[in-house]
Motif scaffolding. Structure first.
Motif, PDB file in Angstrom:
ATOM      1  N   SER A   1       0.834  -1.204   0.000  1.00 51.26           N
ATOM      2  CA  SER A   1       0.000   0.000   0.000  1.00 51.26           C
ATOM      3  C   SER A   1       0.869   1.254   0.000  1.00 51.26           C
ATOM      4  O   SER A   1       1.958   1.267   0.567  1.00 51.26           O
ATOM      5  CB  SER A   1      -0.920   0.006   1.225  1.00 51.26           C
ATOM      6  OG  SER A   1      -0.168   0.027   2.429  1.00 51.26           O
TER       7      SER A   1
ATOM      8  N   TYR B   1      -6.106  -0.778  -3.650  1.00 52.59           N
ATOM      9  CA  TYR B   1      -5.175  -0.076  -2.755  1.00 52.59           C
ATOM     10  C   TYR B   1      -3.988  -0.959  -2.369  1.00 52.59           C
ATOM     11  O   TYR B   1      -2.843  -0.521  -2.408  1.00 52.59           O
ATOM     12  CB  TYR B   1      -5.918   0.394  -1.503  1.00 52.59           C
ATOM     13  CG  TYR B   1      -5.122   1.366  -0.653  1.00 52.59           C
ATOM     14  CD1 TYR B   1      -4.903   2.674  -1.101  1.00 52.59           C
ATOM     15  CD2 TYR B   1      -4.605   1.005   0.577  1.00 52.59           C
ATOM     16  CE1 TYR B   1      -4.182   3.574  -0.342  1.00 52.59           C
ATOM     17  CE2 TYR B   1      -3.882   1.890   1.346  1.00 52.59           C
ATOM     18  CZ  TYR B   1      -3.673   3.180   0.889  1.00 52.59           C
ATOM     19  OH  TYR B   1      -2.949   4.069   1.647  1.00 52.59           O
ATOM     20  N   TYR B   2      -4.256  -2.195  -1.970  1.00 57.41           N
ATOM     21  CA  TYR B   2      -3.166  -3.144  -1.724  1.00 57.41           C
ATOM     22  C   TYR B   2      -2.747  -3.730  -3.069  1.00 57.41           C
ATOM     23  O   TYR B   2      -3.199  -4.785  -3.477  1.00 57.41           O
ATOM     24  CB  TYR B   2      -3.611  -4.255  -0.782  1.00 57.41           C
ATOM     25  CG  TYR B   2      -3.800  -3.817   0.652  1.00 57.41           C
ATOM     26  CD1 TYR B   2      -2.779  -3.156   1.326  1.00 57.41           C
ATOM     27  CD2 TYR B   2      -4.981  -4.064   1.329  1.00 57.41           C
ATOM     28  CE1 TYR B   2      -2.940  -2.752   2.642  1.00 57.41           C
ATOM     29  CE2 TYR B   2      -5.154  -3.665   2.652  1.00 57.41           C
ATOM     30  CZ  TYR B   2      -4.128  -3.012   3.298  1.00 57.41           C
ATOM     31  OH  TYR B   2      -4.281  -2.616   4.592  1.00 57.41           O
TER      32      TYR B   2
END
Length: 555
Positions: A252, A495-496
């Motif tokens: 992230s 996001y990750y």
């Protein structure tokens, strides 16, 4: 016993062999880099103190610096070389691999030196060079004026809550939320504050000396890295923090913020208006199903692993009563620290909730403590939900069922019994909403106020909504469910990001193995990896990671 000992030796040999292989691969990358013809672009990238003792972070920062060099950036590094004492942000309390702080500190310095060994010496900035006797005297003068216990409330001239950061480091080091449970907490807390005040001088001077155009840092929730973030922003320098997060192979990133703040607001309004395609919804549904087995997470605390050996009697649950399922956080984790809304702590929220159910016996409460409180791959939590409750209740009310982290039962097995979910900040709240459950959020979770949870601001509002949900409920949660699935997809699929640099997880089957996923620095060149390109292009341009019209593609 002999079989167990031999197996441990095999795991150690396997991990050590893997580390040696990774080291050879990184050395090969540097040899390849020396053959590249690079056109400078004028950008000066300064890496703050890396979390280099952690192999995934070491590899990430090493490869990231190579990739940025290939794009024409000049790379600089800074790290602490033993200027802190007693404990620090990296080593302290239960989080140590060595018998004393001096040996831990020496190991950390060795890791940092090895990480940046390929840099020109003039591009390496060590903290000690930038701390003078005058700086130390100023710090001693500040500390001398702070009364006993007052260190927690200390703010500097900029209003930065450095005392609070010192407390957060301390409780995280000893895996508690209540600092008074730590032996010698006054001395330890003061030492953490002093350390932060000292290194603030070094960070300011290093930034002034290098004059970087970008700064890259380990996640900036905790003190040392928070200083880098705030000083960067104070100087108008785009700041990027990163962390490996919770998704296997995922990483992230955030712009001018801690990456683990998980702030999706810049993109959410636009993203949430997009409908999930049938294929996307199918993938989300499959992810939810996989979660029941603990898959796709670095630390598997969800599935029924061998270490969960306490029997739970499901007949204790009264199926005739409207039931709330309360899923707690680990009290010392950054996900729970300083996240209070209408109570003084997560513990107080749970206690107040139990008292409400005691006074409302027609309803039922199931408390599921976080399984990471008793997870063999990390230090065992000292201050648990159970220990907090035992200080207040001799016996729990008959309509309150407590499930320990050692119990052989997962939160997913409890969902069919629940009319409503109660959470502080745990991501279980997103999953429950995505499964059609009503969820009340009591803390400053990263998904609070995104439209698929109930987010009370006061204790009175909390109890009002709790009773309403238990008494009446909501007949149709389909819109909430869809919104929660969008958020879940953005959280874990975007996001990750799996940008393909390094893969790792701490599951029993994987033995903590860390693997470099690229074969050559050719894989780092523009056009070879759209997910990596997105992050690197953002950094080179000084652009936000998330905007209303821009976010990382699904990976």
């Amino acid at each position: 016993m002999k079989k167990i000992t031999n197996r441990i030796k095999e795991v150690i040999r396997d991990v050590q062999s893997n580390k040696m292989g990774n080291s050879k691969t990184l050395n090969a990358f540097h040899k390849q880099l020396r053959k590249e013809k690079i056109v400078p672009n004028g950008e000066k990238i300064l890496f703050s103190h890396s979390f280099s003792i952690y192999e995934p972070s070491f590899i990430h920062d090493k490869i990231m610096s190579i990739a940025l060099k290939m794009r024409g950036c000049e790379v600089f590094s800074a790290f602490c070389d033993g200027v802190q004492s007693i404990e620090c942000n990296v080593y302290g309390g239960v989080w140590k691999d060595h018998t004393d702080f001096d040996s831990s500190c020496a190991h950390c310095q060795k890791c940092s030196s090895k990480l940046w060994s390929e840099l020109d010496k003039k591009n390496i900035y060590k903290y000690s060079t930038y701390i003078t006797d005058e700086d130390n005297r100023e710090v001693e003068n500040i500390m001398g004026k702070i009364t006993e216990g007052g260190w927690v409330d200390y703010k500097d001239s900029s209003g930065w809550e450095i005392g609070l950061w010192a407390k957060d480091i301390l409780v995280n080091n000893y895996v508690v939320a209540d600092k008074s449970l730590i032996y010698g907490h006054e001395e330890l807390g003061r030492s953490h504050l002093k350390n932060l005040l000292v290194i603030k001088f070094a960070i300011k001077k290093i930034i002034s000396k290098v004059k970087p155009t970008r700064i890259i840092s380990n996640d900036s929730f905790y003190g040392m890295w928070k200083l880098w973030e705030l000083i960067a922003k104070e100087n108008g320098i785009p700041f990027y923090s990163h962390w490996s997060g919770t998704r296997v192979g995922g990483w992230s990133y955030a712009y001018n913020d801690a990456s683990m703040s998980l702030n999706f607001k810049p993109s959410w309004e636009s993203y949430s208006k997009q409908e999930l395609t049938p294929d996307e919804e199918s993938r989300v549904n499959q992810w939810l199903k996989d979660r029941e087995g603990g898959r796709d997470m670095i630390i598997d605390t969800a599935s029924l692993s061998d270490y969960k050996d306490e029997y739970f009697d499901f007949s204790l649950i009264d199926k005739t009563k409207p039931t709330a399922l309360l899923s707690s956080n680990v009290v010392w984790d950054l996900a729970a620290l300083n996240k209070e809304v209408f109570t003084s702590s997560m513990g107080e929220w749970i206690i107040q909730t139990i008292r409400w159910f005691r006074d409302n016996p027609d309803y039922q409460l199931i408390i599921k403590s976080h399984p990471a409180e008793h997870y063999p791959e990390i230090p065992q939590t000292i201050e648990t939900v159970q220990s907090m409750l035992e200080k207040v209740f001799t016996l729990l009310p008959d309509n309150v069922i407590f499930i320990s982290p050692k119990a052989a039962v997962s939160v997913y097995q409890l969902l069919p019994f629940a009319s409503i979910g109660l959470v502080f900040t745990t991501s279980v709240g997103i999953e429950m909403a995505a499964r059609g459950k009503s969820v009340i959020v009591a803390g400053k979770s990263h998904y609070r106020s995104y439209g698929f949870t109930c987010d009370p601001e006061t204790l009175e509002e909390y109890f009002y909504n709790l009773e309403r949900e238990l008494r009446v409920g909501i007949s149709d949660n389909s819109d909430v469910e869809k919104l929660a699935k969008k958020f879940l997809k953005f959280n874990f699929f975007h996001y990750y990001t799996r940008h393909g640099l390094v893969s790792f997880d701490h599951s029993k089957d994987n033995n903590g193995r860390v693997n470099i996923l690229i074969d050559s620095i050719e894989d780092l060149k523009p056009g070879h990896n759209e997910h990596l390109d997105y992050i690197l292009d953002s950094i080179v341009k000084g652009a936000p990671i998330l905007r209303s019209d821009r976010w990382i593609k699904e990976s």
